[in-house]
Design a protein around this motif. Structure first.
Motif, short mmCIF file in Angstrom:
data_model
loop_
_atom_site.label_atom_id
_atom_site.label_comp_id
_atom_site.label_asym_id
_atom_site.label_seq_id
_atom_site.Cartn_x
_atom_site.Cartn_y
_atom_site.Cartn_z
N MET A 342 0.87 -1.19 0.00
CA MET A 342 0.00 0.00 0.00
C MET A 342 0.90 1.23 0.00
SD MET A 342 -0.37 0.90 3.94
CE MET A 342 -1.60 1.96 3.65
N SER A 343 0.34 2.39 -0.31
CA SER A 343 1.16 3.59 -0.12
C SER A 343 0.41 4.59 0.74
CB SER A 343 1.57 4.18 -1.46
OG SER A 343 0.42 4.57 -2.13
N TYR A 344 1.15 5.17 1.69
CA TYR A 344 0.52 6.10 2.63
C TYR A 344 0.08 7.36 1.91
CZ TYR A 344 2.36 3.20 6.37
OH TYR A 344 2.62 2.14 7.20
N ASP A 347 -1.08 12.99 4.23
CA ASP A 347 -1.29 13.27 5.66
C ASP A 347 -0.77 12.13 6.51
OD1 ASP A 347 -2.54 15.60 5.16
OD2 ASP A 347 -4.59 14.86 5.48
N GLN A 348 -0.99 10.92 6.03
CA GLN A 348 -0.56 9.76 6.80
C GLN A 348 0.96 9.73 6.92
OE1 GLN A 348 -2.42 6.56 4.57
NE2 GLN A 348 -4.22 6.58 5.89
N PHE A 349 1.61 10.02 5.80
CA PHE A 349 3.08 10.05 5.81
C PHE A 349 3.57 11.10 6.80
CE2 PHE A 349 7.19 11.58 4.46
CZ PHE A 349 7.89 10.42 4.21
N PRO A 367 -13.72 8.22 11.26
CA PRO A 367 -13.58 6.80 10.96
C PRO A 367 -13.03 6.56 9.55
CG PRO A 367 -15.89 7.48 10.91
CD PRO A 367 -15.11 8.63 11.47
N GLY A 368 -12.22 5.55 9.42
CA GLY A 368 -11.75 5.15 8.10
C GLY A 368 -10.69 6.06 7.50
N THR A 369 -10.15 6.98 8.30
CA THR A 369 -9.13 7.88 7.74
C THR A 369 -7.73 7.29 7.88
OG1 THR A 369 -9.13 9.06 9.83
CG2 THR A 369 -10.40 10.06 8.04
N GLY A 370 -7.65 6.15 8.56
CA GLY A 370 -6.37 5.47 8.63
C GLY A 370 -5.60 5.69 9.92
N LYS A 371 -6.31 5.97 11.01
CA LYS A 371 -5.60 6.17 12.28
C LYS A 371 -4.86 4.89 12.67
CE LYS A 371 -9.25 7.49 14.57
NZ LYS A 371 -10.26 7.48 13.49
N THR A 372 -5.57 3.76 12.54
CA THR A 372 -4.95 2.49 12.91
C THR A 372 -3.77 2.19 11.98
OG1 THR A 372 -7.15 1.77 13.51
CG2 THR A 372 -5.47 0.08 13.37
N THR A 373 -3.97 2.48 10.69
CA THR A 373 -2.90 2.25 9.71
C THR A 373 -1.65 3.05 10.10
OG1 THR A 373 -4.65 2.00 8.07
CG2 THR A 373 -2.42 2.30 7.22
N VAL A 374 -1.88 4.30 10.53
CA VAL A 374 -0.76 5.15 10.91
C VAL A 374 -0.10 4.64 12.21
CG1 VAL A 374 -0.16 7.49 11.71
CG2 VAL A 374 -1.56 7.19 9.66
N VAL A 513 -10.67 9.95 3.54
CA VAL A 513 -11.32 8.72 4.01
C VAL A 513 -10.95 7.58 3.08
CG1 VAL A 513 -13.53 7.66 4.57
CG2 VAL A 513 -13.23 10.12 4.84
N TYR A 514 -10.39 6.52 3.65
CA TYR A 514 -9.98 5.38 2.82
C TYR A 514 -11.03 4.29 2.75
CZ TYR A 514 -5.50 7.57 2.41
OH TYR A 514 -4.52 8.45 2.10
N ARG A 515 -11.70 4.08 3.87
CA ARG A 515 -12.65 2.97 3.88
C ARG A 515 -13.82 3.24 2.93
NH1 ARG A 515 -14.81 1.33 9.25
NH2 ARG A 515 -12.66 1.26 9.93
N GLN A 516 -14.07 4.51 2.70
CA GLN A 516 -15.14 4.91 1.79
C GLN A 516 -14.94 4.27 0.41
OE1 GLN A 516 -15.52 9.10 1.97
NE2 GLN A 516 -16.30 9.25 -0.09
N LYS A 517 -13.63 4.11 0.10
CA LYS A 517 -13.33 3.55 -1.21
C LYS A 517 -13.87 2.13 -1.33
CE LYS A 517 -9.59 6.64 -2.00
NZ LYS A 517 -8.47 7.07 -1.24
N GLU A 518 -14.04 1.49 -0.15
CA GLU A 518 -14.61 0.14 -0.17
C GLU A 518 -16.14 0.24 -0.22
OE1 GLU A 518 -13.03 -1.50 3.42
OE2 GLU A 518 -11.01 -0.91 2.84
N GLY A 519 -16.69 1.44 -0.36
CA GLY A 519 -18.12 1.62 -0.54
C GLY A 519 -18.93 1.62 0.74
#
Ligand SMILES: Nc1ncnc2c1ncn2[C@@H]1O[C@H](COP(=O)(O)OP(=O)(O)OP(=O)(O)O)[C@@H](O)[C@H]1O
Length: 776
Positions: A342-344, A347-349, A367-374, A513-519
């Protein structure tokens, strides 16, 4: 209204009366001294044959297990039916023998149940206590009393000697056993003298003792209305009351006006404002309150706020040893991206980079903005840059694991473990809380580790924030993670919002929002609410979302049928959660729980049940813990299942018991402790903070209007992972998400952090003023 104590010789049969015990308090207004309660009717000469009765009138909160006598008249309430308007009430003093049984089977005497207490009194009579103290062998005459219990009883009787006398005297004032115990603990053998001389001392020294009660006692004692301790007690009371609104302090003027209203109630001839101010200043001189510029604080909050500022300054003053070069960072983050395929985002980077370079940093985002990912990125990058392992198994016993993860609730901590694969705990457990006032980890015994990550920080109040930060060593990096649009902490303060506002430490907000991409419509809806963009079209049906329009009368059956359907589809009951904002309306939490229980766990010959205060608990019921019970490792908000119910004759304690299983650990509740749990098919939105569920069902009706706010609804909908069903009134929902919470909290944290001189604290003083803090 006058309260007298009734002894058993009272002739009650002449006038109409109702005698009963408390089922539950429905409402109590301390200022008006007005209460509404549901009672269990024991006896009455009125034309009334039901078991439960709602009474209302001017009487204090009724106490559990005490019997009361009421005179009044029946009234027909338009909405709630038959009620009893109380004109006169009395507490019925138990006969000496009964009183002794209540006393011996109370919490003071561990392991002595009602049956054993009865046997003791039957055998030894009213003088049982003095007989046992003089000649402990008399206990040998009591059948079925084990040797160690005998010894325990003798020891406890010695320890509490004198209390039974005080208890009987306190009963005169209408205090039950629990309150009497608290008062006695505060004043010991001085109890009766203090109460007679200056009942307002109870407000100062007995937690939860209200001003109005003391005022009534003072009237009996004929103390003057402008008595100095009356004014001081009123001020303390006003400050204590302000805690429930989340305030850390009150502006001096507000405090003064509220004390004036409480004592003078609009009477211009009453106590002058000058006299009130003088007493508040004296209160401050005696350090019962702290005045700081134009703010009045309770001591524990003054020390918590200043202490937290001081601790944050101490930690951020540290000169960090590691300075990573941009080239190293780029390479390592690139490696992680490759490894995770994946690529950050930008903002995540930036968040990862900044966190690695900051002593303390805040990470926020919906939610879904990638806090856990970060969080995972930071952990991996830190480990690679410092060449350390992130496998706890690689560390010797006693060697501290460098990454310390914690969250305010058990469920949030569990989620952290699931998403990172690393150990995590509640903040209380991390700090080694003893369940009362002390923490094993503190300024003298710091936490161990290199990086501390605390999730769901919006739930942390100023007391806990101070306890946590004083335990952090200066060389530990701290990452605070949260979503400031959620509800603020239950306890006082708005720590996350204030630190962000002060800009005292760097913060990075994730917005993409990243999870949004999953619909996910749930996530989109959350962000639309967050950005004030929620409209009728936001509520369109999608694969994970549905808004079902329904009238208030349909809600109970609709919600129940959705729960039933989810279960039929194979979703576990604990993953299906109904959330509501209010307890006591027709579609409130209590009524929904009753209805859902009937459908998903109905009465059956195969399942035992037990009724306590009108509520039937049944094997298989989903329940929630309502208070912290650290001795059993179960905390406010934990959800479990009733796995067994025992009859009194089936266990050594000889009391009915309910056994609840929470994630593999079992907790036994004697019947009298069932106040500590309630059904959890539906819970409050406040209690759901920090938890997530597969399916969330959210009733929203006009009747909830005064509770419907943006942060509340946002918190509710972000609890759902896979499916969200809102049912009710679309307009009420849309108006709710457009209403911001205007109940500002008085907190000076941001201002203090921004000021040049961050407040300093005297450690000993702070120690002495720690609050008797039960973490709500
Ligand atoms: N840069 C990215 N590229 C692709 N997918 C990403 C990226 N960042 C996050 N995601 C994905 O988006 C989803 C949400 O991310 P994550 O769980 O980290 O967000 P979160 O802010 O912790 O959400 P929540 O608070 O709802 O748990 C995950 O499936 C994650 O894999």
């Amino acid at each position: 209204m006058e309260e007298r104590t009734l002894f058993s010789d009272t002739n009650e049969n002449e006038t109409p009366f109702v005698k009963g015990e408390l089922n539950r308090m429905i409402f109590h207004n301390e200022a008006e001294h007005f209460s509404i309660a549901s009672i269990h009717v024991i006896e009455t000469n009125e034309d009334f044959s039901e078991k439960s009765l709602v009474i209302k009138g001017h009487f204090p909160p009724l106490e559990d297990g005490e019997t009361y006598y009421f005179q009044g008249e029946f009234q027909e309430h338009k909405k709630f039916g038959k009620q009893y308007q109380v004109e006169f009430y009395q507490r019925i003093m138990p006969e000496t023998k009964d009183g002794l049984i209540v006393y011996l089977s109370s919490d003071l005497f561990h392991g002595i149940g009602k049956k054993t207490a009865e046997r003791i009194v039957e055998e030894l009579g009213e003088q049982a206590i003095s007989k046992i103290l003089q000649e402990p062998e008399v206990l040998d005459r009591i059948p079925k009393l084990a040797k160690e219990k005998k010894q325990q009883l003798i020891d406890s009787l010695k320890e509490h000697q004198g209390f039974e006398h005080v208890m009987i005297q306190l009963n005169k004032y209408g205090f039950g056993l629990k309150l009497s115990q608290k008062i006695y603990q505060a004043f010991k053998d001085q109890t009766l003298a203090i109460i007679e001389e200056d009942p307002y001392q109870l407000v100062f020294n007995v937690e939860g003792f209200g001003f109005h009660r003391a005022d009534e006692m003072a009237k009996m004692q004929e103390l003057p209305e402008d008595h100095p301790t009356r004014i001081r007690a009123a001020c303390l009371y006003i400050l204590q009351q302000s805690l429930s609104a989340g305030h850390v302090y009150l502006p001096t003027k507000d405090c003064l006006l509220q004390v004036d209203a409480l004592l003078n109630g609009g009477n211009k001839q009453g106590i002058t404002l000058d006299e009130l101010s003088k007493q508040i200043i004296e209160l401050a001189e005696e350090r019962y309150v702290f005045i700081d510029e134009d703010r009045v604080y309770l001591p524990s909050l003054y020390h918590a706020e200043n202490g937290f500022c001081h601790q944050l300054e101490r930690i951020t003053e540290n000169e960090m040893e590691e300075e990573y070069t941009q080239a190293d960072l780029l390479k390592i983050i690139g490696d992680i991206e490759e490894q995770e395929t994946m690529s950050y985002g930008e903002d995540q980077f930036r968040a990862i980079e900044k966190a690695l370079h900051s002593q303390v940093m805040i990470l926020t985002g919906g939610p879904g903005t990638g806090k856990t990912t970060v969080i995972k990125g930071i952990i991996q990058a830190y480990a690679k840059l410092n060449d350390i392992s992130i496998d706890p198994g690689d560390y010797e016993q006693g060697e501290p694991f460098p990454f310390v993860l914690a969250a305010p609730t058990g469920r949030a901590a569990k989620r952290m473990t699931e998403s990172t694969g690393l150990p995590s705990s509640t903040i209380h457990r991390l700090l080694g809380w003893d369940g009362h006032q002390s923490f094993d980890k503190n300024q003298n015994n710091h936490l161990e580790g290199k990086v501390l990550i605390i999730d769901e920080f919006s739930m942390v109040d100023i007391w806990l924030a101070n306890q946590l930060f004083r335990a952090i060593p200066q060389d530990m990096q701290v990452l605070i993670v949260g979503d400031e649009d959620q509800l603020p902490s239950v306890g006082p303060g708005q720590v996350l919002t204030d630190i962000i506002k002060s800009e005292y430490v760097p913060s990075v907000q994730l917005t993409e929002v990243y999870r949004q991409k999953e619909g996910s419509r749930i996530i989109q809806l959350a962000h639309e609410i967050k950005n004030n963009e929620c409209k009728a079209s936001s509520l369109r049906k999608d694969k994970d979302f549905n808004f079902i329009s329904a009238g208030e009368q349909q809600i109970k059956s609709l919600v129940t049928s959705i729960v039933q359907k989810a279960i039929d589809k194979g979703i576990e009951l604990k993953e299906v959660q109904v959330l509501a904002p209010m307890y006591r309306t027709e579609v409130g939490i209590h009524k929904l729980n009753e209805e859902i229980q009937k459908a998903v766990n109905p009465k059956s010959k195969q399942k035992r049940d037990l009724t306590y205060k009108e509520i039937t608990y049944r094997k298989g019921d989903k329940v929630i813990q309502l208070v912290n019970q650290p001795e059993d490792h179960v905390f406010n908000g934990d959800i479990g299942e009733i796995v067994a119910i025992f009859r009194a004759e089936e266990n050594v304690d000889q009391v009915e018991q309910v056994v609840v299983e929470y994630d593999g650990k079992e907790v036994v509740y004697p019947k009298k402790d069932l106040n500590n749990i309630m059904h959890a098919y539906c819970t409050s939105i406040h209690k759901s903070q920090g938890s997530e569920f597969s399916v969330v069902i959210l009733p929203v009706v006009r009747g909830f209007k005064r509770m419907l706010r943006k942060n509340l609804l946002y918190t509710a909908i972000t609890r759902s992972k896979h499916s969200l069903i809102i049912c009710g009134d679309e307009r009420a929902f849309l108006e709710g998400v457009q209403t911001t919470d205007t109940n500002l909290r008085f907190s000076a944290l941001a201002e203090k952090l921004q000021s040049e001189a961050v407040p300093q604290i005297v450690e000993d003083e702070e120690e002495a003023e720690l609050s008797p803090y039960d973490f709500m």
